[in-house]
Every structure is written in structure tokens, then in C-alpha cells.
Design a protein around this motif. Structure first.
Motif, PDB file in Angstrom:
ATOM      1  N   ALA A 151      25.403  42.105  48.291  1.00 32.20           N
ATOM      2  CA  ALA A 151      23.964  43.204  48.565  1.00 32.20           C
ATOM      3  C   ALA A 151      23.933  43.559  50.488  1.00 32.20           C
ATOM      4  O   ALA A 151      23.499  43.914  50.224  1.00 32.20           O
ATOM      5  CB  ALA A 151      23.130  41.220  49.239  1.00 32.20           C
ATOM      6  N   ASN A 152      25.251  43.488  50.721  1.00 32.02           N
ATOM      7  CA  ASN A 152      25.037  44.388  52.264  1.00 32.02           C
ATOM      8  C   ASN A 152      25.544  45.538  52.026  1.00 32.02           C
ATOM      9  O   ASN A 152      25.980  46.400  53.162  1.00 32.02           O
ATOM     10  CB  ASN A 152      25.572  43.319  52.967  1.00 32.02           C
ATOM     11  N   GLY A 153      26.126  46.179  50.937  1.00 36.61           N
ATOM     12  CA  GLY A 153      26.389  47.526  51.054  1.00 36.61           C
ATOM     13  C   GLY A 153      28.130  47.392  50.669  1.00 36.61           C
ATOM     14  O   GLY A 153      28.461  48.831  51.427  1.00 36.61           O
ATOM     15  N   ASN A 154      28.428  46.419  50.704  1.00 35.26           N
ATOM     16  CA  ASN A 154      30.122  46.339  51.304  1.00 35.26           C
ATOM     17  C   ASN A 154      31.221  46.583  49.969  1.00 35.26           C
ATOM     18  O   ASN A 154      30.756  45.828  48.795  1.00 35.26           O
ATOM     19  CB  ASN A 154      30.864  45.456  52.024  1.00 35.26           C
ATOM     20  N   SER A 155      32.057  46.640  49.827  1.00 43.45           N
ATOM     21  CA  SER A 155      33.021  46.363  48.989  1.00 43.45           C
ATOM     22  C   SER A 155      34.036  44.970  48.876  1.00 43.45           C
ATOM     23  O   SER A 155      34.550  44.498  49.327  1.00 43.45           O
ATOM     24  CB  SER A 155      34.655  47.935  48.983  1.00 43.45           C
ATOM     25  N   VAL A 156      33.928  44.903  47.357  1.00 39.73           N
ATOM     26  CA  VAL A 156      34.075  43.576  46.940  1.00 39.73           C
ATOM     27  C   VAL A 156      35.607  44.135  45.641  1.00 39.73           C
ATOM     28  O   VAL A 156      35.355  45.003  45.139  1.00 39.73           O
ATOM     29  CB  VAL A 156      33.129  42.130  46.222  1.00 39.73           C
ATOM     30  N   ILE A 157      36.852  43.562  45.824  1.00 36.54           N
ATOM     31  CA  ILE A 157      37.968  43.767  45.080  1.00 36.54           C
ATOM     32  C   ILE A 157      37.618  42.314  43.494  1.00 36.54           C
ATOM     33  O   ILE A 157      37.886  41.226  44.299  1.00 36.54           O
ATOM     34  CB  ILE A 157      38.937  43.422  45.781  1.00 36.54           C
ATOM     35  N   VAL A 158      37.497  42.508  42.778  1.00 40.42           N
ATOM     36  CA  VAL A 158      37.487  41.425  41.588  1.00 40.42           C
ATOM     37  C   VAL A 158      39.040  41.619  40.639  1.00 40.42           C
ATOM     38  O   VAL A 158      39.194  42.879  40.261  1.00 40.42           O
ATOM     39  CB  VAL A 158      35.835  42.430  40.663  1.00 40.42           C
ATOM     40  N   GLY A 159      39.582  40.969  41.178  1.00 41.33           N
ATOM     41  CA  GLY A 159      40.998  40.917  40.214  1.00 41.33           C
ATOM     42  C   GLY A 159      41.102  39.610  39.280  1.00 41.33           C
ATOM     43  O   GLY A 159      40.228  38.107  39.324  1.00 41.33           O
ATOM     44  N   LEU A 160      41.239  40.282  37.611  1.00 35.66           N
ATOM     45  CA  LEU A 160      41.665  39.884  36.284  1.00 35.66           C
ATOM     46  C   LEU A 160      42.640  39.315  36.288  1.00 35.66           C
ATOM     47  O   LEU A 160      43.195  39.819  36.132  1.00 35.66           O
ATOM     48  CB  LEU A 160      40.380  39.925  35.204  1.00 35.66           C
ATOM     49  N   ARG A 161      42.792  37.925  35.543  1.00 37.61           N
ATOM     50  CA  ARG A 161      44.584  37.730  35.812  1.00 37.61           C
ATOM     51  C   ARG A 161      44.381  37.129  34.068  1.00 37.61           C
ATOM     52  O   ARG A 161      43.618  35.883  34.025  1.00 37.61           O
ATOM     53  CB  ARG A 161      45.522  36.500  36.478  1.00 37.61           C
ATOM     54  N   ALA A 162      45.208  37.969  33.662  1.00 39.64           N
ATOM     55  CA  ALA A 162      45.795  37.300  32.112  1.00 39.64           C
ATOM     56  C   ALA A 162      47.146  37.026  32.495  1.00 39.64           C
ATOM     57  O   ALA A 162      48.658  37.442  32.613  1.00 39.64           O
ATOM     58  CB  ALA A 162      46.385  38.832  31.598  1.00 39.64           C
ATOM     59  N   GLU A 163      47.182  35.766  31.816  1.00 40.63           N
ATOM     60  CA  GLU A 163      48.459  34.606  32.099  1.00 40.63           C
ATOM     61  C   GLU A 163      49.867  35.227  31.646  1.00 40.63           C
ATOM     62  O   GLU A 163      49.277  35.556  30.586  1.00 40.63           O
ATOM     63  CB  GLU A 163      48.520  33.543  31.876  1.00 40.63           C
ATOM     64  N   THR A 164      51.287  35.564  32.406  1.00 40.78           N
ATOM     65  CA  THR A 164      52.023  35.990  31.938  1.00 40.78           C
ATOM     66  C   THR A 164      53.017  34.944  32.922  1.00 40.78           C
ATOM     67  O   THR A 164      52.940  35.095  33.458  1.00 40.78           O
ATOM     68  CB  THR A 164      51.499  37.400  32.575  1.00 40.78           C
ATOM     69  N   ASN A 165      54.079  34.732  31.358  1.00 35.12           N
ATOM     70  CA  ASN A 165      55.200  34.410  31.796  1.00 35.12           C
ATOM     71  C   ASN A 165      56.183  35.195  32.943  1.00 35.12           C
ATOM     72  O   ASN A 165      56.056  36.323  32.863  1.00 35.12           O
ATOM     73  CB  ASN A 165      56.312  33.932  30.730  1.00 35.12           C
ATOM     74  N   THR A 166      56.382  34.924  34.073  1.00 34.87           N
ATOM     75  CA  THR A 166      57.211  35.750  35.534  1.00 34.87           C
ATOM     76  C   THR A 166      57.999  36.159  34.909  1.00 34.87           C
ATOM     77  O   THR A 166      59.218  37.492  35.082  1.00 34.87           O
ATOM     78  CB  THR A 166      57.232  34.544  36.692  1.00 34.87           C
ATOM     79  N   LEU A 167      59.362  36.038  33.787  1.00 36.45           N
ATOM     80  CA  LEU A 167      60.844  36.740  32.721  1.00 36.45           C
ATOM     81  C   LEU A 167      60.067  37.229  32.814  1.00 36.45           C
ATOM     82  O   LEU A 167      60.864  37.902  32.189  1.00 36.45           O
ATOM     83  CB  LEU A 167      60.935  35.659  32.406  1.00 36.45           C
ATOM     84  N   GLU A 168      59.089  37.989  32.199  1.00 34.13           N
ATOM     85  CA  GLU A 168      58.813  39.177  31.568  1.00 34.13           C
ATOM     86  C   GLU A 168      59.123  40.199  32.037  1.00 34.13           C
ATOM     87  O   GLU A 168      59.253  40.690  32.782  1.00 34.13           O
ATOM     88  CB  GLU A 168      56.941  39.589  31.537  1.00 34.13           C
ATOM     89  N   ASN A 169      59.874  41.754  31.378  1.00 31.14           N
ATOM     90  CA  ASN A 169      60.419  42.722  32.242  1.00 31.14           C
ATOM     91  C   ASN A 169      61.758  42.316  32.371  1.00 31.14           C
ATOM     92  O   ASN A 169      61.887  43.122  33.433  1.00 31.14           O
ATOM     93  CB  ASN A 169      59.582  43.182  32.846  1.00 31.14           C
ATOM     94  N   ARG A 170      62.571  40.665  32.075  1.00 28.34           N
ATOM     95  CA  ARG A 170      63.939  40.582  32.597  1.00 28.34           C
ATOM     96  C   ARG A 170      63.211  40.129  33.783  1.00 28.34           C
ATOM     97  O   ARG A 170      64.118  40.522  35.317  1.00 28.34           O
ATOM     98  CB  ARG A 170      64.904  41.907  32.634  1.00 28.34           C
ATOM     99  N   GLY A 171      62.290  39.456  34.062  1.00 31.42           N
ATOM    100  CA  GLY A 171      62.211  39.600  35.297  1.00 31.42           C
ATOM    101  C   GLY A 171      61.194  40.024  36.847  1.00 31.42           C
ATOM    102  O   GLY A 171      61.424  39.523  37.545  1.00 31.42           O
ATOM    103  N   ARG A 172      61.263  41.345  36.214  1.00 31.65           N
ATOM    104  CA  ARG A 172      60.675  42.426  37.320  1.00 31.65           C
ATOM    105  C   ARG A 172      59.204  42.708  36.951  1.00 31.65           C
ATOM    106  O   ARG A 172      58.890  43.320  37.670  1.00 31.65           O
ATOM    107  CB  ARG A 172      61.368  43.931  36.862  1.00 31.65           C
ATOM    108  N   GLY A 173      58.235  41.479  36.045  1.00 26.71           N
ATOM    109  CA  GLY A 173      56.975  41.816  36.221  1.00 26.71           C
ATOM    110  C   GLY A 173      56.460  43.339  35.032  1.00 26.71           C
ATOM    111  O   GLY A 173      56.773  43.480  34.484  1.00 26.71           O
ATOM    112  N   ALA A 174      55.038  42.262  34.885  1.00 23.70           N
ATOM    113  CA  ALA A 174      54.054  43.300  34.066  1.00 23.70           C
ATOM    114  C   ALA A 174      53.501  43.905  34.938  1.00 23.70           C
ATOM    115  O   ALA A 174      52.290  42.927  35.092  1.00 23.70           O
ATOM    116  CB  ALA A 174      53.804  42.636  32.566  1.00 23.70           C
ATOM    117  N   TYR A 175      52.902  44.954  34.835  1.00 26.42           N
ATOM    118  CA  TYR A 175      51.337  45.350  35.053  1.00 26.42           C
ATOM    119  C   TYR A 175      50.556  44.838  34.407  1.00 26.42           C
ATOM    120  O   TYR A 175      49.761  46.522  33.568  1.00 26.42           O
ATOM    121  CB  TYR A 175      51.145  46.439  35.076  1.00 26.42           C
TER     122      TYR A 175
END
Length: 350
Positions: A151-175
Motif C-alpha cells: 500500500a505504501n509503494g514498497n517492494s514485496v518479495i513473493v516466494g512460491l514453493r513447489a515441494e521437492t525432495n532434497t535428493l534431487e539432482n544428486r543432492g545439489r538441489g533444483a531451481y
């Protein structure tokens, strides 16, 4: 969530509204913003004029993409601030919508206000439509501070998480998550920047409970032992949660001794962050009901920073692909006087 809408033609004629004693043609109004329509719909619901409310809402949804239709439901829910139920008192009168249409619309509004959003398809949306989508998520999933920032003209960061197993990409994570940075100037101009190569979850390379897993290229343990078994338990930000962040630095993994721009939780966020962290304790790569003692308090290590090209480098932080990171840094600076940023992180429905 079903974002489909019943179509009502604007040329339809309506009988006098028995509740107001005057001709009411809710579908003949000129084009208005989605937020203005949501406010009118909420007011009609408060007055018990459910058929009219649904007709106005469905007319506004007509020909708009599903992501915007769902945003309208969230906007109405946020305006109402309570769940609604079908009102059978006027079923015998000439309604603007059938009882079935009213029931469907009310269910969608209630679900939009209480359930996680879908990952929205914004590929064909205008900036204003994108803003409506993400702002409606702030309205229903964010705290008052984030709403005040918008409402005051500031930026807000909206993060959306799609549940992913932490072992994805041989444990190196997924974007495979998303961030949107949104703001609106005093003159109504909206700013929206989307980042689709984001990780809001840790990677198993830092999970001591998965150190010996054959699919994990384990590097080192990061976390806190919350179960008392001598093993450090990896963590992530719980959802939905709004965290106030400030500008700081993070070590650059490819530059010896170098640092990059980062955002870090403020002391206020830490003080208010009871239960803000979920710990991975079961060695499955997921936080689920098999994890004992998963809740922990927020601390200042849960930053937003750049990852690497083939590795998210996340031990629980939110990381952005390096190809997008300079644009992300620039996107939060639409208001030069802003020194803290509210980061709303929510899960999305499967």
C-alpha cells in the motif's frame, strides 16, 4: 482449485432487485479494476445479495485467464475476511445466479482464502494482471506488514514453493520454485519481476541424515541437532510465513574471500520467528509426519542469495540462479528509500 466461471452476457436484462426496491444491473458497469470489483462483490455478500455478488464476480472473470480468476477469488476472500455460506432465504426470488452457481462460487472463494494457491501460469498476463495475482497471494497468505508495504509503494518479495525432495539432482538441489517482486507506485503504475529459477528448499548435500545415501553427493553437515541424536538436522523456512529482510552479504562460492549481495532476516524477524523453521530429521528428503521435532525458531542464517549454475548451494536459504541474480537485486530497488523487504513464502498446491 477450479478457476472456471459461469458466463453471463452483459446484454442480459434483470428484474428489479427485491432487496433494494430499485433496478440493479450489476453487469452493465464499465470496465473496472479487479480489486474494485472484488470490493463490490464483498459488499454484496455482506448485504446478503449473494446472487448479485456471484453474477458480478463471474462477469469479471469472463475471458480472463485461470490465474486471474483465482486471484479474484482470493481478493474477495481477503475483502470479506471470513468464510461465507450459501443463504437460502431468497431462493424463491428471481436471482442473478442459480443456487448451484452460488454454491460453487462460495466454495471457490472460501478455498482461495484458506488453501495454498496454485503455481500460476502468468505467461500470457499483462503486468497489471500479474500484479493482481501476486498481490492477492500477499492479501491471503501474507502478514499485515507485507500488505502495508504494498500500500505504501514498497517492494514485496513473493516466494512460491513447489515441494521437492532434497535428493534431487544428486543432492545439489533444483531451481523449480518461483519468486516475484512486486510494487505499485502512488500513481498506480505496477512493477512485477518474476524469477523462475529459484530454490526455497535445502539440498541434501548438506543433510547429515542423508550423508551416506547413494544418490547424494554429500559435502558437509549444516543445521541444528533438534532430536538429541548427535546429528545436525537441516532446516528450511516454514510456510506460509512473512520474514522481514535487510541487505547484507553472502560468501561468493566461486570467488575466494569474495562476497555478494544478499538479504538476511532482521532481528525483529528473528524475535518474531518462533516455529519459523522446519527441520529434516527422518532422512527421507522431505519434511513430513515421520519427522519428529521438526519445528525450530528462525535465525539469521536463512538468507536470500545467489546459487551456482548447476548447484543451488542451498542449506536452507532461498537461492536464485546466478543468471537472474543481478536482475533480482535491481528489482527490489524501485523505492530508493526502502531499507527492509518483506519476504512472503508460501507453498503451492500440487
Amino acid at each position: 482449485m477450479d478457476g472456471s466461471a459461469t458466463t453471463f452476457g452483459s446484454s442480459q436484462t434483470r428484474s428489479p432487485n427485491p432487496l433494494s426496491g430499485a433496478i440493479h444491473t450489476p453487469l452493465s458497469s464499465p470496465n473496472r479494476t479487479n480489486q474494485a470489483v472484488a470490493q463490490e462483490v464483498a459488499n454484496l455478500f455482506r448485504q446478503g445479495r449473494q446472487g448479485e455478488a456471484v453474477a458480478v464476480l463471474n462477469n469479471q472473470k469472463q475471458a480472463q485467464p485461470p490465474a486471474v480468476q483465482q486471484a479474484l477469488d482470493r481478493m474477495v476472500s481477503a475483502e470479506l475476511q471470513y468464510s461465507i455460506s450459501p443463504n437460502s432465504a431468497y431462493n424463491g426470488l428471481n436471482l442473478f445466479a442459480s443456487p448451484a452457481e452460488i454454491g460453487t462460487a462460495i466454495r471457490q472463494i472460501n478455498e482461495a482464502g484458506s488453501e495454498p494457491p496454485e503455481m500460476p501460469d502468468t505467461s500470457t498476463l499483462s503486468d497489471q494482471q500479474k500484479f493482481d495475482v501476486y498481490a492477492s497471494i500477499v492479501q491471503t497468505r501474507g502478514d499485515q506488514a507485507a500488505q502495508n508495504d504494498l500500500a505504501n509503494g514498497n517492494s514485496v518479495i513473493v516466494g512460491l514453493r513447489a515441494e521437492t525432495n532434497t535428493l534431487e539432482n544428486r543432492g545439489r538441489g533444483a531451481y523449480d520454485d518461483r519468486i516475484a517482486v512486486i510494487s505499485r507506485d502512488a500513481n498506480g503504475t505496477v512493477h512485477v519481476e518474476e524469477f523462475n529459477q529459484v530454490s526455497t528448499e535445502p539440498s541434501a548435500q548438506y543433510d547429515a541424515n542423508l550423508a551416506s545415501h547413494p544418490d547424494n553427493r554429500f559435502r558437509r553437515p549444516v543445521g541444528v541437532d533438534v532430536t538429541g541424536d548427535g546429528i545436525r538436522d537441516q532446516g528450511r523456512l516454514a510456510t506460509p510465513q512473512t520474514i522481514q529482510m535487510y541487505e547484507d552479504t553472502h560468501r561468493n562460492p566461486v570467488s575466494a574471500g569474495g562476497t555478494d549481495f544478499a538479504l538476511r532476516p532482521t532481528q525483529l524477524a528473528v524475535n518474531q520467528g518462533q516455529g519459523g523453521i522446519e527441520r529434516f530429521t527422518a532422512g527421507t528428503g522431505y519434511v513430513d509426519n515421520s519427522n519428529p521435532a521438526t519445528n525450530d525458531d528462525l535465525n539469521r542464517t536463512f538468507k536470500i542469495h545467489s546459487g551456482s549454475r548447476t548447484n543451488t548451494d542451498s542449506a536452507g536459504c532461498t537461492t536464485v540462479h546466478p543468471n537472474d541474480y543481478v536482475r533480482f537485486e535491481n528489482s527490489i530497488r524501485t523505492n530508493p528509500g526502502q531499507t527492509t523487504w518483506n519476504y512472503l513464502l508460501t507453498e503451492v498446491s500440487p
